[in-house]
Design a protein around this motif. Structure first.
Motif, PDB file in Angstrom:
ATOM      1  N   TRP A 172      17.260  86.038  80.782  1.00 34.90           N
ATOM      2  CA  TRP A 172      17.942  86.779  79.839  1.00 34.90           C
ATOM      3  C   TRP A 172      17.800  85.888  78.363  1.00 34.90           C
ATOM      4  CZ3 TRP A 172      22.010  84.268  77.524  1.00 34.90           C
ATOM      5  CH2 TRP A 172      22.791  83.563  78.452  1.00 34.90           C
ATOM      6  N   ALA A 173      17.831  86.593  77.236  1.00 35.33           N
ATOM      7  CA  ALA A 173      17.798  85.704  75.912  1.00 35.33           C
ATOM      8  C   ALA A 173      18.846  86.506  75.039  1.00 35.33           C
ATOM      9  CB  ALA A 173      16.546  85.938  75.163  1.00 35.33           C
ATOM     10  N   GLU A 174      19.705  85.723  74.186  1.00 37.05           N
ATOM     11  CA  GLU A 174      20.757  86.349  73.507  1.00 37.05           C
ATOM     12  C   GLU A 174      20.410  86.258  71.958  1.00 37.05           C
ATOM     13  OE1 GLU A 174      25.469  85.379  72.899  1.00 37.05           O
ATOM     14  OE2 GLU A 174      23.953  83.809  72.617  1.00 37.05           O
ATOM     15  N   TYR A 175      20.720  87.290  71.285  1.00 34.17           N
ATOM     16  CA  TYR A 175      20.484  87.261  69.745  1.00 34.17           C
ATOM     17  C   TYR A 175      21.852  87.613  69.037  1.00 34.17           C
ATOM     18  CZ  TYR A 175      15.803  87.074  71.478  1.00 34.17           C
ATOM     19  OH  TYR A 175      14.694  86.564  72.294  1.00 34.17           O
ATOM     20  N   LYS A 176      22.473  86.627  68.280  1.00 38.38           N
ATOM     21  CA  LYS A 176      23.819  86.801  67.671  1.00 38.38           C
ATOM     22  C   LYS A 176      23.701  87.873  66.315  1.00 38.38           C
ATOM     23  CE  LYS A 176      26.509  83.935  70.067  1.00 38.38           C
ATOM     24  NZ  LYS A 176      27.919  84.259  70.487  1.00 38.38           N
ATOM     25  N   GLN A 177      24.534  88.478  66.581  1.00 43.16           N
ATOM     26  CA  GLN A 177      25.170  89.180  65.312  1.00 43.16           C
ATOM     27  C   GLN A 177      24.112  90.277  64.554  1.00 43.16           C
ATOM     28  OE1 GLN A 177      28.768  88.485  63.748  1.00 43.16           O
ATOM     29  NE2 GLN A 177      28.679  88.493  65.801  1.00 43.16           N
ATOM     30  N   LEU A 178      23.672  91.147  65.299  1.00 42.92           N
ATOM     31  CA  LEU A 178      22.673  92.092  64.822  1.00 42.92           C
ATOM     32  C   LEU A 178      23.640  93.418  64.248  1.00 42.92           C
ATOM     33  CD1 LEU A 178      19.683  92.190  67.329  1.00 42.92           C
ATOM     34  CD2 LEU A 178      19.971  90.903  65.202  1.00 42.92           C
ATOM     35  N   SER A 232      12.950  90.558  64.179  1.00 44.86           N
ATOM     36  CA  SER A 232      13.600  89.443  64.699  1.00 44.86           C
ATOM     37  C   SER A 232      12.351  88.780  65.487  1.00 44.86           C
ATOM     38  CB  SER A 232      14.737  89.900  65.469  1.00 44.86           C
ATOM     39  OG  SER A 232      15.927  90.300  64.804  1.00 44.86           O
ATOM     40  N   GLN A 233      12.389  87.532  65.446  1.00 46.24           N
ATOM     41  CA  GLN A 233      11.406  86.778  66.088  1.00 46.24           C
ATOM     42  C   GLN A 233      12.108  86.492  67.559  1.00 46.24           C
ATOM     43  OE1 GLN A 233       8.055  86.178  64.923  1.00 46.24           O
ATOM     44  NE2 GLN A 233       8.676  87.335  63.264  1.00 46.24           N
ATOM     45  N   ALA A 234      11.376  86.584  68.518  1.00 47.95           N
ATOM     46  CA  ALA A 234      12.017  86.549  69.762  1.00 47.95           C
ATOM     47  C   ALA A 234      12.295  85.128  70.218  1.00 47.95           C
ATOM     48  CB  ALA A 234      10.918  87.179  70.974  1.00 47.95           C
ATOM     49  N   LEU A 235      11.576  84.086  69.446  1.00 47.11           N
ATOM     50  CA  LEU A 235      11.845  82.616  69.702  1.00 47.11           C
ATOM     51  C   LEU A 235      13.030  82.459  69.243  1.00 47.11           C
ATOM     52  CD1 LEU A 235      11.427  80.904  66.961  1.00 47.11           C
ATOM     53  CD2 LEU A 235       9.097  81.755  67.362  1.00 47.11           C
ATOM     54  N   GLN A 236      13.761  83.184  68.262  1.00 48.49           N
ATOM     55  CA  GLN A 236      14.934  82.860  67.659  1.00 48.49           C
ATOM     56  C   GLN A 236      16.175  83.218  68.522  1.00 48.49           C
ATOM     57  OE1 GLN A 236      13.956  80.112  64.904  1.00 48.49           O
ATOM     58  NE2 GLN A 236      15.845  80.578  65.714  1.00 48.49           N
ATOM     59  N   TRP A 237      15.949  82.840  69.829  1.00 50.62           N
ATOM     60  CA  TRP A 237      17.525  83.182  70.741  1.00 50.62           C
ATOM     61  C   TRP A 237      18.608  82.259  70.173  1.00 50.62           C
ATOM     62  CZ3 TRP A 237      12.807  81.619  73.480  1.00 50.62           C
ATOM     63  CH2 TRP A 237      12.798  80.668  73.615  1.00 50.62           C
ATOM     64  N   SER A 238      19.774  82.704  70.345  1.00 48.18           N
ATOM     65  CA  SER A 238      21.033  81.853  70.191  1.00 48.18           C
ATOM     66  C   SER A 238      21.354  81.181  71.495  1.00 48.18           C
ATOM     67  CB  SER A 238      22.142  82.781  69.958  1.00 48.18           C
ATOM     68  OG  SER A 238      21.712  83.291  68.615  1.00 48.18           O
ATOM     69  N   ALA A 239      21.101  81.732  72.639  1.00 52.47           N
ATOM     70  CA  ALA A 239      20.969  81.227  74.072  1.00 52.47           C
ATOM     71  C   ALA A 239      20.225  81.940  75.037  1.00 52.47           C
ATOM     72  CB  ALA A 239      22.718  81.476  74.394  1.00 52.47           C
ATOM     73  N   GLU A 240      19.833  81.291  76.086  1.00 50.24           N
ATOM     74  CA  GLU A 240      18.905  81.966  77.041  1.00 50.24           C
ATOM     75  C   GLU A 240      19.141  81.427  78.517  1.00 50.24           C
ATOM     76  OE1 GLU A 240      16.454  80.208  78.666  1.00 50.24           O
ATOM     77  OE2 GLU A 240      17.368  78.139  77.845  1.00 50.24           O
ATOM     78  N   SER A 241      18.636  82.156  79.461  1.00 51.11           N
ATOM     79  CA  SER A 241      18.530  81.372  80.812  1.00 51.11           C
ATOM     80  C   SER A 241      17.216  82.052  81.298  1.00 51.11           C
ATOM     81  CB  SER A 241      19.646  82.464  81.625  1.00 51.11           C
ATOM     82  OG  SER A 241      19.692  82.177  83.021  1.00 51.11           O
ATOM     83  N   GLY A 242      16.353  80.768  81.697  1.00 52.36           N
ATOM     84  CA  GLY A 242      15.165  81.221  82.334  1.00 52.36           C
ATOM     85  C   GLY A 242      14.005  81.283  81.501  1.00 52.36           C
ATOM     86  N   VAL A 243      14.104  81.638  80.122  1.00 49.24           N
ATOM     87  CA  VAL A 243      12.919  81.825  79.345  1.00 49.24           C
ATOM     88  C   VAL A 243      12.764  80.444  78.630  1.00 49.24           C
ATOM     89  CG1 VAL A 243      13.555  84.289  79.106  1.00 49.24           C
ATOM     90  CG2 VAL A 243      14.354  82.632  77.272  1.00 49.24           C
ATOM     91  N   GLY A 294       8.636  83.215  76.150  1.00 47.28           N
ATOM     92  CA  GLY A 294       7.562  83.444  77.425  1.00 47.28           C
ATOM     93  C   GLY A 294       8.326  82.878  78.580  1.00 47.28           C
ATOM     94  N   TYR A 295       7.339  83.084  79.626  1.00 46.90           N
ATOM     95  CA  TYR A 295       8.127  82.507  81.129  1.00 46.90           C
ATOM     96  C   TYR A 295       9.245  83.294  81.489  1.00 46.90           C
ATOM     97  CZ  TYR A 295       5.370  78.289  79.589  1.00 46.90           C
ATOM     98  OH  TYR A 295       4.507  77.503  79.050  1.00 46.90           O
ATOM     99  N   ALA A 296       9.136  84.492  81.014  1.00 48.95           N
ATOM    100  CA  ALA A 296      10.449  85.505  81.308  1.00 48.95           C
ATOM    101  C   ALA A 296      10.208  86.206  82.718  1.00 48.95           C
ATOM    102  CB  ALA A 296      10.576  86.735  80.318  1.00 48.95           C
ATOM    103  N   ASP A 297      11.132  85.733  83.854  1.00 45.83           N
ATOM    104  CA  ASP A 297      10.739  86.352  85.011  1.00 45.83           C
ATOM    105  C   ASP A 297      12.139  87.573  85.258  1.00 45.83           C
ATOM    106  OD1 ASP A 297       8.545  84.997  85.636  1.00 45.83           O
ATOM    107  OD2 ASP A 297       9.797  83.333  86.678  1.00 45.83           O
TER     108      ASP A 297
END
Length: 735
Positions: free
Chosen positions: A645-651, A618-629, A638-641
């Motif tokens: 968080w980042a969400e990835y749907k339906q794995l 899974s490519q990390a850039l393909q989040w479904s939703a995020e906060s702060g990244v 990137g820019y993760a402090d």
């Protein structure tokens, strides 16, 4: 990456019959609508040596006899930046005469052939006289006075330099415009005399070659001869053509191994324009039989046709740059390649094509593909990176507007097509990127089809179709029509009138890998005319580019010019060492267009997501939703402090997994942990990855941790714990 940095940005880095100048060309017949074209071919003898000989047969007898070929070792392409041959602070070649070298001065306005010619105060008048004072296998220099005009030429040039560090130079002295050689309907410069079959270490610097007798702006009755501006036809090594203006010849530049192989050729910062022919093929530049060929920082514009001359209309046979498959070690970088008759760059031998600006070409470029001629046995390899393809053109009623056509790519060659931008083509254009194979080749048994290509982080915007895989190819096959191991990663498609991907036949998916590619408002993926699920990446809204509407017109206006392509090109044609303006080299416009495709926010989530195996990458850039990244330099998340968080749907974790692996990067002194939660930021914790520093943000290493308690289908949350700069994440998978 730390949030104190600015928002994400994108970084873009045979023998031939003696006496004939053979230009092997192809013709593409384009069918109506969106149907792909097939290829027809022509092989036509273009210019003979006898034609050039006739241009100056009388003057040829005045040349000094040639000595035995010089036996200096071959120098590498970049080696001449040392000792007496250097680059100045602005990137121009400087050749300092060595002790014993003669410098001959020539002035048509103030010279006299009874002078010594050994100083600017005592110049000779004619080029012929100046040339007669030059010596073979020396570092002598023949300098023409800036701003002066001659009705002479150099046919045939017989003299070699001493070495790579002491080349023979034909250049200029004084200040002002380039000295002009008005050659009428004849050629400008050529090697290739049978009495001098080898000519080495020659630099042409700062000259203007003008076929004024063929220029409709200079004569009411232009003559359609087979003249060539600059032709290196003898065996040779160590050739430099820099800061020259070459215009209105049938072929403006020709490097051809008629008398033996040619090595170490540099074509730098020239203006090559307005070639045409009514009796044969016409190119801005043609090269065959050259090893180590650098084409850098030039303007190639409006070559292969002249709409003001009857019979010189644009055809698919004529190009700005035509490189046959018999070249090796090709580098084409930082050029503006515009308004060609057919192809901006026909790059049959592959190599490096980097940071070029293609404007309004019927076909921007080909890579490896050959029609109607011999191909590179076993295929080509290389890189096509950081280029901007903008606009397009038709040829009469024939539909044009292709960006890049790829074929005959070597298995295991590691070819990469990355970080290119294709934008604003003409209506109903063919695809931005086409994967195809050659036709009517003289040696089809040597072709290998499409193999082992990676398409990474390319953007296609405001085009008809993104990628097209032509019909007739054989996944898992061998030979001419093979189609094997093609990957697409992180590419973006938006504002297309057709599909992002079009398969002519529904059989290619077994040899394709799509990951992290996104599209918005297009027909998605099609195969044989039917929709196919390549990867679940339909966006809910447009990609937040800063300004994807940028064009050459708006760029030219931003630097003080008129909002027109013609004005941009007119100013680019004025480039010379005396008047160099960085606004009108390729880098200025490439940077401007590229900046418009940087992101002002995060890529929106995808819609219609279906379960995806957690074991696939899974490519990390393909989040479904995020906060702060945020999207970091088109390499991933990137820019993760701490707390982001980042969400990835339906794995789909299946019956269970035991290991999590991710390519991560962080600075020394930074880092933290990445917690893996199911179905929420505070959901079930299945594992924790402690991030080990890698030293720099761009250095990724694969790091792993054990996981437990995940089965079935869940949403995955990457939750970052720690302080500032926990990690960049490129991709991840479970096992």
């Amino acid at each position: 990456m730390l949030k104190t940095h600015s928002s994400a940005s994108r970084s873009f880095p045979a023998h031939r019959p003696a006496g004939e100048f053979l230009l092997v060309s192809l013709h593409r017949t384009v069918r109506n609508g969106r149907r792909r074209a097939r290829w027809a071919v022509a092989l036509i003898a273009h210019v003979t040596l006898l034609t050039i000989c006739a241009m100056r047969s009388a003057a040829a007898g005045a040349r000094q006899p040639a000595l035995a070929p010089h036996a200096d070792p071959v120098q590498s392409l970049e080696s001449r930046r040392l000792l007496s041959v250097t680059l100045d602070a602005n990137g121009w070649t400087v050749v300092t005469p060595q002790t014993g070298s003669h410098v001959i001065y020539v002035s048509s306005s103030g010279g006299n052939d009874n002078n010594t010619g050994l100083s600017a105060a005592s110049p000779v008048r004619t080029i012929a006289k100046g040339e007669s004072l030059m010596r073979d296998h020396t570092g002598d220099q023949l300098l023409l006075k800036a701003g002066d005009v001659w009705h002479e030429n150099f046919i045939f040039w017989r003299l070699s330099g001493k070495s790579a560090q002491e080349p023979i130079v034909i250049g200029s002295y004084g200040t002002g415009a380039r000295p002009i050689l008005m050659t009428g309907t004849g050629s400008g410069f050529a090697t290739g005399a049978s009495s001098s079959p080898e000519v080495d270490y020659v630099d042409l610097i700062g000259l203007r070659f003008w076929a004024d007798g063929r220029d409709p702006a200079a004569t009411a009755k232009p003559v359609a001869s087979g003249a060539t501006g600059i032709a290196f036809l003898a065996k040779g090594t160590g050739i430099l053509v820099e800061n020259c203006l070459v215009q209105d010849y049938a072929v403006n530049m020709n490097f051809q191994d008629m008398l033996g192989p040619i090595q170490n050729v540099s074509v730098r910062r020239n203006v090559v324009i307005d070639s045409y022919s009514t009796t044969g093929h016409s190119q801005g530049m043609y090269a065959t039989g050259v090893s180590n060929l650098l084409i850098e920082g030039n303007l190639f514009d409006h070559n292969g046709y002249n709409e003001k001359v009857a019979g010189a209309e644009a055809t698919w046979y004529n190009h700005d740059i035509y490189l046959s498959s018999h070249n090796t070690g090709v580098v084409v970088r930082d050029n503006t390649i515009s308004r060609a008759a057919g192809y901006g760059l026909q790059d049959r031998p592959g190599g490096i094509v980097q940071n070029n600006l293609f404007i309004n070409d019927p076909v921007g470029m080909t890579f490896g593909l050959v029609n109607g001629a011999s191909t590179t046995p076993g295929g080509v390899s290389g890189q096509v990176t950081g280029n901007v393809f903008i606009g397009g053109a038709n040829i009469g009623t024939l539909q044009g507007g292709s960006g890049l056509i790829v074929g005959n790519v070597k298995a295991g060659g590691g070819t990469v097509i990355a970080n290119n931008i294709f934008t604003h083509s003409v209506a109903n254009s063919p695809a931005a990127i086409t994967l195809s194979y050659g036709s009517n080749q003289t040696d089809p048994q040597d072709s290998v089809g499409i193999n082992d290509i990676s398409f990474k982080n390319n953007i296609v915007y405001n085009w008809t179709t993104g990628v097209e895989v032509d019909s007739g190819q054989k996944p898992g096959g061998t030979g001419l029509t093979a189609f094997n191991r093609v990957s697409f990663t992180g590419n973006e498609f938006e504002n297309l009138s057709g599909p992002a991907l079009k398969h002519r036949d529904p059989i290619y998916t077994s040899q394709e890998k799509w990951s992290g590619d996104v599209y918005f408002a297009t027909g998605g993926w099609t195969s044989g005319g039917k929709a196919v699920p390549m990867d679940t990446a339909t966006l809910t809204k447009a990609i937040p580019f800063i300004d994807p509407s940028r064009t050459i017109e708006s760029y030219n206006q931003s630097v003080g010019g008129a909002a027109s392509v013609s004005d941009f090109i007119a100013k680019s044609r004025l480039q010379s060492k005396q008047t160099w303006n960085t606004k009108y080299d390729a880098a200025g416009a490439v940077g401007y267009i590229t900046k418009g495709f940087q992101l002002s926010g995060t890529i929106p989530p995808v819609v219609g997501a279906t379960p995806k195996s957690a074991r696939s990458v899974s490519q990390a850039l393909q989040w479904s939703a995020e906060s702060g990244v945020a999207f970091d330099n088109f390499s991933g998340l990137g820019y993760a402090d701490g707390g982001d968080w980042a969400e990835y749907k339906q794995l789909d974790f299946g019956t269970g997994i035991t290991k999590f692996s991710a390519n991560v990067a962080t600075l020394l002194g930074y880092g933290g942990t990445i917690e893996l939660h199911l179905d929420g930021v505070a959901g079930k914790l299945i594992g924790t990855l402690k991030v080990s520093p890698t030293g720099v943000w761009s250095k990724y290493t694969l790091q792993s941790t054990a996981v437990t308690g995940a089965t079935g289908v869940h949403d995955l949350y990457l939750v970052f714990k720690g302080g500032k700069g926990v990690a960049n994440v490129q991709n991840f998978s479970f096992a």
